[in-house]
Write a protein that holds these residues in place. Structure first.
Motif, PDB file in Angstrom:
ATOM      1  N   GLY A   1     -26.728 -37.725 -12.160  1.00  9.07           N
ATOM      2  CA  GLY A   1     -26.766 -36.479 -11.406  1.00  9.07           C
ATOM      3  C   GLY A   1     -25.408 -35.825 -11.295  1.00  9.07           C
ATOM      4  N   HIS A   2     -24.380 -36.608 -11.008  1.00 11.45           N
ATOM      5  CA  HIS A   2     -23.054 -36.021 -10.837  1.00 11.45           C
ATOM      6  C   HIS A   2     -22.395 -35.685 -12.169  1.00 11.45           C
ATOM      7  CE1 HIS A   2     -22.567 -35.749  -6.574  1.00 11.45           C
ATOM      8  NE2 HIS A   2     -23.129 -36.932  -6.432  1.00 11.45           N
ATOM      9  N   ALA A   3     -22.761 -36.352 -13.237  1.00  9.69           N
ATOM     10  CA  ALA A   3     -22.265 -35.931 -14.555  1.00  9.69           C
ATOM     11  C   ALA A   3     -22.786 -34.539 -14.874  1.00  9.69           C
ATOM     12  CB  ALA A   3     -22.690 -36.932 -15.621  1.00  9.69           C
ATOM     13  N   GLY A   4     -24.069 -34.297 -14.588  1.00  9.07           N
ATOM     14  CA  GLY A   4     -24.637 -32.983 -14.841  1.00  9.07           C
ATOM     15  C   GLY A   4     -24.047 -31.915 -13.938  1.00  9.07           C
ATOM     16  N   LEU A   5     -23.897 -32.212 -12.660  1.00 12.41           N
ATOM     17  CA  LEU A   5     -23.297 -31.254 -11.730  1.00 12.41           C
ATOM     18  C   LEU A   5     -21.851 -30.958 -12.098  1.00 12.41           C
ATOM     19  CD1 LEU A   5     -24.361 -32.067  -8.054  1.00 12.41           C
ATOM     20  CD2 LEU A   5     -24.703 -29.944  -9.318  1.00 12.41           C
TER      21      LEU A   5
ATOM     22  N   GLN B   1     -28.768 -26.124  -8.532  1.00  9.28           N
ATOM     23  CA  GLN B   1     -28.675 -27.429  -9.179  1.00  9.28           C
ATOM     24  C   GLN B   1     -28.249 -28.499  -8.179  1.00  9.28           C
ATOM     25  OE1 GLN B   1     -26.317 -27.430 -12.768  1.00  9.28           O
ATOM     26  NE2 GLN B   1     -26.399 -29.649 -13.005  1.00  9.28           N
ATOM     27  N   ALA B   2     -27.287 -28.159  -7.324  1.00 11.26           N
ATOM     28  CA  ALA B   2     -26.829 -29.125  -6.318  1.00 11.26           C
ATOM     29  C   ALA B   2     -27.952 -29.482  -5.353  1.00 11.26           C
ATOM     30  CB  ALA B   2     -25.638 -28.554  -5.551  1.00 11.26           C
ATOM     31  N   ASN B   3     -28.763 -28.514  -4.996  1.00 12.33           N
ATOM     32  CA  ASN B   3     -29.872 -28.773  -4.084  1.00 12.33           C
ATOM     33  C   ASN B   3     -30.830 -29.807  -4.671  1.00 12.33           C
ATOM     34  OD1 ASN B   3     -31.457 -27.809  -1.584  1.00 12.33           O
ATOM     35  ND2 ASN B   3     -32.956 -27.606  -3.216  1.00 12.33           N
TER      36      ASN B   3
ATOM     37  N   LEU C   1     -16.591 -36.243 -15.937  1.00  8.54           N
ATOM     38  CA  LEU C   1     -17.559 -37.284 -15.612  1.00  8.54           C
ATOM     39  C   LEU C   1     -18.572 -37.366 -16.741  1.00  8.54           C
ATOM     40  CD1 LEU C   1     -18.065 -36.552 -11.808  1.00  8.54           C
ATOM     41  CD2 LEU C   1     -16.284 -37.898 -12.955  1.00  8.54           C
ATOM     42  N   THR C   2     -18.518 -38.449 -17.491  1.00  6.45           N
ATOM     43  CA  THR C   2     -19.280 -38.584 -18.726  1.00  6.45           C
ATOM     44  C   THR C   2     -20.734 -38.958 -18.459  1.00  6.45           C
ATOM     45  OG1 THR C   2     -17.251 -39.391 -19.755  1.00  6.45           O
ATOM     46  CG2 THR C   2     -19.302 -39.695 -20.988  1.00  6.45           C
TER      47      THR C   2
ATOM     48  N   GLY D   1     -18.551 -35.381  -6.742  1.00  6.06           N
ATOM     49  CA  GLY D   1     -18.766 -36.142  -7.969  1.00  6.06           C
ATOM     50  C   GLY D   1     -17.643 -37.113  -8.269  1.00  6.06           C
ATOM     51  N   LEU D   2     -16.426 -36.754  -7.883  1.00 12.09           N
ATOM     52  CA  LEU D   2     -15.271 -37.597  -8.205  1.00 12.09           C
ATOM     53  C   LEU D   2     -15.292 -38.931  -7.468  1.00 12.09           C
ATOM     54  CD1 LEU D   2     -12.457 -34.878  -8.325  1.00 12.09           C
ATOM     55  CD2 LEU D   2     -13.408 -36.156 -10.266  1.00 12.09           C
ATOM     56  N   TRP D   3     -16.060 -39.018  -6.361  1.00 15.49           N
ATOM     57  CA  TRP D   3     -16.170 -40.333  -5.717  1.00 15.49           C
ATOM     58  C   TRP D   3     -17.565 -40.920  -5.855  1.00 15.49           C
ATOM     59  CZ3 TRP D   3     -18.962 -42.129  -1.415  1.00 15.49           C
ATOM     60  CH2 TRP D   3     -19.633 -41.170  -0.651  1.00 15.49           C
ATOM     61  N   GLU D   4     -18.590 -40.089  -5.922  1.00 10.73           N
ATOM     62  CA  GLU D   4     -19.945 -40.634  -6.003  1.00 10.73           C
ATOM     63  C   GLU D   4     -20.274 -41.149  -7.407  1.00 10.73           C
ATOM     64  OE1 GLU D   4     -22.768 -37.915  -4.329  1.00 10.73           O
ATOM     65  OE2 GLU D   4     -21.465 -37.506  -2.613  1.00 10.73           O
ATOM     66  N   TYR D   5     -19.670 -40.584  -8.418  1.00 11.72           N
ATOM     67  CA  TYR D   5     -19.872 -41.082  -9.785  1.00 11.72           C
ATOM     68  C   TYR D   5     -19.374 -42.531  -9.917  1.00 11.72           C
ATOM     69  CZ  TYR D   5     -19.392 -41.143 -14.949  1.00 11.72           C
ATOM     70  OH  TYR D   5     -19.465 -41.450 -16.284  1.00 11.72           O
ATOM     71  N   PRO D   6     -18.108 -42.828  -9.531  1.00  8.67           N
ATOM     72  CA  PRO D   6     -17.683 -44.240  -9.611  1.00  8.67           C
ATOM     73  C   PRO D   6     -18.450 -45.157  -8.672  1.00  8.67           C
ATOM     74  CG  PRO D   6     -15.971 -42.892  -8.600  1.00  8.67           C
ATOM     75  CD  PRO D   6     -16.976 -41.949  -9.174  1.00  8.67           C
TER      76      PRO D   6
END
Length: 246
Positions: A94-98, A173-175, A225-226, A65-70
């Protein structure tokens, strides 16, 4: 549709090899252990035995999430076609929720999470930050399709083997999230499946340090991640400009 030759060449270089398959977080984080056996039980919380593989999986979800969110935010800003911008919306939401689930589970299990992605993952962000136009669209679709395709099998293994109910919930959830992201990447029509398959089945050649997110500094605020305003994946709402800390 095949990506351009120069983009394909870049795609198969070391900087763009698999991100998550070989990710191994330092054992000093979360729990103390010197064993490298992923099945070693490192804690026995109320939610069930916690193995090294379980702990590493929680860290992998956070690092992703730390790279896919940005990168999702970049897609919203730089995507030249609607399907790439839609993919960006799915990445951000998706990554904010994860990430929310991951941070909650990590607190319950005593797992220390990183605040920055691995050097390799940071390289992905740098590559896409420097891209523009159709090259950005193609690189985003192919890089993200490889990384999501690789972690898909990791999630399945964790889901099938973990005895910890919290880790199992995160895997569920990740799946769903990863399958959604794979789908939106493919819907761009830009994925070079021949190249993707090669990348997914080739072991990374980078040093372990390049695949490991750095530990947080003592007292460092947790990056959050907001979720985008409105919270609807694929909707018109835009995410906040940057991740926040808290």
């Amino acid at each position: 549709m095949r990506i351009a030759r120069n983009a394909g060449t870049l795609f198969v270089t070391g900087a763009l090899t698999l991100t998550l398959a070989a990710l191994a977080y330092p054992a000093m984080l979360g729990v103390q252990t010197t064993s490298s056996a992923s099945t070693r039980i490192i804690a026995n919380p109320p939610s069930g035995p916690l193995t090294e593989a379980d702990r590493d999986f929680v860290v992998k979800v956070r690092a992703a999430g730390l790279w896919e969110y940005p990168v999702g935010q970049l897609a919203l800003q730089k995507g030249t076609i609607p399907s790439v911008r839609t993919a960006g919306e799915h990445l951000v939401s998706g990554h904010a929720g994860l990430d929310e689930a991951c941070r909650t589970i990590a607190r319950q299990l005593g797992i220390t999470l990183p605040n920055k992605p691995s050097p390799q993952q940071q390289g992905f962000v740098a590559t896409l930050s420097g891209d523009s136009g159709k090259k950005f669209d193609s690189d985003l679709a192919n890089i993200l399709r490889v990384t999501h395709g690789q972690i898909f099998s990791v999630i399945a293994k964790v889901r099938a083997t973990t005895e910890n109910t919290l880790v199992r919930q995160l895997a569920n959830q990740a799946n769903s999230t990863v399958l959604d992201h794979i789908t939106v990447m493919e819907k761009t029509g830009l994925v070079n499946f021949e190249q993707v398959i090669v990348q997914e089945t080739t072991d990374p050649k980078l040093p372990k340090d390049n695949l490991t997110p750095p530990p947080p500094q003592p007292g460092e605020p947790t990056v959050v991640l907001t979720p985008p305003a409105g919270g609807a994946r694929g909707g018109a709402a835009k995410p906040s400009p940057t991740p926040t800390v808290g």
